[in-house]
Design a protein around this motif. Structure first.
Motif: not given
Length: 206
Positions: A40-47, A64-65, A88-90, A157-163
């Motif tokens: 899932t995250f390996e294929n996410a749109p990223a820089i 990130m934001d 790094v995949h941002w 995923f239940g993440f709660d903050g950036t980064p």
């Protein structure tokens, strides 16, 4: 469900997707992810920044934001490691400020996304907590769909903050840490030798 299993909870400042992370953690909040989540995250749109091809020694994924100051500090802290073999995949989202979606869209639509990412960070205003690029005046439907997908993944995923940094442990498991880890924790997290970090703005994260 993509929900991660939280093993350690640490107080690292303001929690929640819409507030970001206010400080580095003495004991970063570590979460282990199900093996099925990797695709899932390996294929996410990223820089994609840093090492490429046979020079890649370690790979991480970072939600990130463009206006997140602690994402900015993470970017600066990771630069020496990128030179040492880190890729790094941002994964951009746009939620902190009204112009965050436009800046995130600009990154995804850029012909040279790594160059625009560098401009975002090298011209970042720490005083105003504002990324140093112009937002797109209008975000296309296709790009907004990508940003929405990244935000949905973040929530699922239940993440709660950036980064939020996703990395592979020495044992091969995927894990994440919410917030900017202390600089001393980076070598183990990245599975790379310690690199010199001399930026004055990062010294409080040692």
């Amino acid at each position: 469900m993509l929900k991660a299993v939280r093993l350690v909870v640490a107080a690292i400042g303001a929690a929640g997707m819409f507030s970001g992370i206010a400080a580095a953690a003495d004991a970063p909040a570590v979460t282990y992810l199900p093996a099925s989540a990797a695709a899932t995250f390996e294929n996410a749109p990223a820089i994609v920044e840093g090492a490429s091809g046979k020079n890649v020694k370690s790979t991480i994924y970072v939600f990130m934001d463009p206006n997140c100051i602690f994402c900015h500090y993470a970017w600066k802290a990771l630069q020496p490691y990128e030179a040492a073999g880190l890729q790094v995949h941002w994964i951009p989202m746009g939620f902190l400020k009204p112009d965050s979606p436009g800046k995130a869209a600009a990154l995804l639509e850029a012909q040279n996304a790594p160059a625009l990412m560098r401009e975002l960070e090298t011209k970042f205003s720490e005083k105003d907590e504002s990324g140093g690029i112009k937002p797109l005046d209008k975000v296309s439907f296709a790009t907004q769909t990508k940003l929405n997908g990244n935000a949905k993944m973040f929530k699922d995923f239940g993440f709660d903050g950036t980064p939020t940094i996703i990395y592979q442990t020495s044992g091969g498991r995927w894990a994440d840490v919410s917030g900017l880890p202390h600089l001393s924790a980076l070598p183990a997290l990245l599975n790379l030798p310690e690199q010199a970090i001399t930026d004055p703005s990062l010294q409080r994260f040692r």
